[in-house]
Scaffold this motif. Sequence first.
Motif, PDB file in Angstrom:
ATOM      1  N   GLY A 182       0.815  -1.205   0.000  1.00 45.79           N
ATOM      2  CA  GLY A 182       0.000   0.000   0.000  1.00 45.79           C
ATOM      3  C   GLY A 182       0.848   1.255   0.000  1.00 45.79           C
ATOM      4  N   GLN A 183       0.187   2.406   0.053  1.00 43.83           N
ATOM      5  CA  GLN A 183       0.864   3.706   0.020  1.00 43.83           C
ATOM      6  C   GLN A 183       1.853   3.775  -1.145  1.00 43.83           C
ATOM      7  OE1 GLN A 183      -0.256   6.041   1.730  1.00 43.83           O
ATOM      8  NE2 GLN A 183      -0.956   5.377   3.734  1.00 43.83           N
ATOM      9  N   VAL A 231      -2.884  11.728   9.101  1.00 46.04           N
ATOM     10  CA  VAL A 231      -3.097  10.979   7.855  1.00 46.04           C
ATOM     11  C   VAL A 231      -3.960   9.750   8.095  1.00 46.04           C
ATOM     12  CG1 VAL A 231      -1.946   9.548   6.107  1.00 46.04           C
ATOM     13  CG2 VAL A 231      -1.049  11.817   6.649  1.00 46.04           C
ATOM     14  N   TYR A 232      -3.661   9.006   9.148  1.00 45.91           N
ATOM     15  CA  TYR A 232      -4.423   7.779   9.374  1.00 45.91           C
ATOM     16  C   TYR A 232      -5.831   8.065   9.890  1.00 45.91           C
ATOM     17  CZ  TYR A 232      -0.443   5.285   7.845  1.00 45.91           C
ATOM     18  OH  TYR A 232       0.558   4.815   7.027  1.00 45.91           O
ATOM     19  N   ALA A 233      -5.997   9.173  10.586  1.00 43.04           N
ATOM     20  CA  ALA A 233      -7.354   9.589  10.948  1.00 43.04           C
ATOM     21  C   ALA A 233      -8.170   9.885   9.700  1.00 43.04           C
ATOM     22  CB  ALA A 233      -7.302  10.814  11.851  1.00 43.04           C
ATOM     23  N   ALA A 316      -7.562   3.548  13.085  1.00 41.96           N
ATOM     24  CA  ALA A 316      -7.781   3.545  11.635  1.00 41.96           C
ATOM     25  C   ALA A 316      -7.850   2.121  11.098  1.00 41.96           C
ATOM     26  CB  ALA A 316      -6.681   4.333  10.935  1.00 41.96           C
ATOM     27  N   ARG A 317      -6.978   1.251  11.558  1.00 36.28           N
ATOM     28  CA  ARG A 317      -7.025  -0.152  11.117  1.00 36.28           C
ATOM     29  C   ARG A 317      -8.349  -0.803  11.527  1.00 36.28           C
ATOM     30  NH1 ARG A 317      -2.419  -3.111  13.669  1.00 36.28           N
ATOM     31  NH2 ARG A 317      -2.997  -4.790  12.248  1.00 36.28           N
ATOM     32  N   TYR A 342      -7.625  -0.456   2.790  1.00 35.03           N
ATOM     33  CA  TYR A 342      -7.208  -1.599   3.613  1.00 35.03           C
ATOM     34  C   TYR A 342      -5.702  -1.829   3.497  1.00 35.03           C
ATOM     35  CZ  TYR A 342      -7.861  -6.249   5.767  1.00 35.03           C
ATOM     36  OH  TYR A 342      -7.829  -7.337   6.593  1.00 35.03           O
ATOM     37  N   ARG A 343      -5.196  -1.663   2.269  1.00 40.10           N
ATOM     38  CA  ARG A 343      -3.755  -1.819   2.062  1.00 40.10           C
ATOM     39  C   ARG A 343      -2.982  -0.615   2.587  1.00 40.10           C
ATOM     40  NH1 ARG A 343      -2.645  -1.362  -2.781  1.00 40.10           N
ATOM     41  NH2 ARG A 343      -4.653  -1.113  -3.849  1.00 40.10           N
ATOM     42  N   ASP A 344      -3.524   0.580   2.338  1.00 31.19           N
ATOM     43  CA  ASP A 344      -2.828   1.786   2.785  1.00 31.19           C
ATOM     44  C   ASP A 344      -2.730   1.878   4.302  1.00 31.19           C
ATOM     45  OD1 ASP A 344      -2.357   2.701   0.204  1.00 31.19           O
ATOM     46  OD2 ASP A 344      -4.027   4.123   0.195  1.00 31.19           O
ATOM     47  N   VAL A 345      -3.797   1.507   4.991  1.00 34.16           N
ATOM     48  CA  VAL A 345      -3.802   1.679   6.444  1.00 34.16           C
ATOM     49  C   VAL A 345      -2.818   0.734   7.127  1.00 34.16           C
ATOM     50  CG1 VAL A 345      -5.594  -0.003   7.150  1.00 34.16           C
ATOM     51  CG2 VAL A 345      -5.406   2.211   8.328  1.00 34.16           C
TER      52      VAL A 345
END
Length: 371
Positions: A182-183, A231-233, A316-317, A342-345
């Motif tokens: 991800g990301q 970012v994760y929020a 976030a996850r 899902y991949r990014d988090v």
Amino acid sequence: MSVLDGDLLDRIRSRAAGYDRDNAFFTDDLAELTAAGYLCDRSLADASADQRLLAAYAPATALGINMHLVWTAVARILRERGDDSLAWILADAEAGEVFAFGNSEPGNDLVLQDSVTAAVPDGAGGYRFTGTKIFTSLSPAWTRLGVFGRDDSDPNNPVLVHGFLLRRDPGYRILADWDTLGQRATQSHTTVLEGAVVPAARIVRTVPVGPSADPFIFAIFAAFETLIAAVYAGIADRALELAVAAVQRRISRKSGGRPYAEDPDIRWRIADAALALDAVGPQLERVAADVDGLVDHGRDWFRRLVGVKHHSTEVARRVVDQAIRVSGGSSYRADSELARLYRDVAAGIFHPSDPESVHATVAANLLGPLP
């Protein structure tokens, strides 16, 4: 006032899936954000609020931009505490320069307390850096790279040396090795330093190996942890929004054609995600406001900083997982936005401070250091 207007955000969102699919850098996003003045100086509270919003539209773009905003935030945090030594960073950012964060190293779980990169004095006040930096976001675009290494020229008093490399400087290579879960659009390639020279004018700090009370180190932690949390929020915000839309749209044949939004179990999952996310905002906003407000939390500061990052990434996850569970099998498709979230988090668990370090920091704050 934020420069992130609705049209700009919609254009950024429209490109996110393509960047992810093609494993490509967010070139157009960066150009638009730079032109809008998004990379310039502002308070940590404003920057974190903007980053939370941007991440809801394009997580990888927000995470990549984070590494530039960390440095502008560091310069501002120091300036507000009477240290103008990095004021040039703010001027360079205003002029369009892009900063990146070249600190992470393979095998270095001490993060900023030590380095496996060698920093050798060049005899003129500068240093030659030799080592490997990983997760160097903005690799295709940075013009200023913050690096650090260890100077062992005095074996009894080793020091850590921080400086900035310019894009045009010799002595480094960027490996095209970013192919991740991800990301992906961050294009955080490995950077190999091969005697890269940073002259005296761009050496910004020398601190002892180990824990440091230097305001520079505090500023890095404060900026990095807070902006990562933002970012994760933002990822969680978008996941919850998608989940709510999905359950209102999906129809259950088992219940006679009623929407999933009326299913008690589905409603519980949505509520569970929202309750967890509701606690992130006040914590994030309080930490950012306290940094901006020069609040003195003393030895509690690092507990608060690692805490906000840990809480945000873990929540976030959880929110993304609940969103996947209520949205049905279509969310498992590789081209679905929830699958990408899902991949990014998942990347959140790899950013400092990791869960083990977080718990060790909080325990030390409450119980004292281990003997």
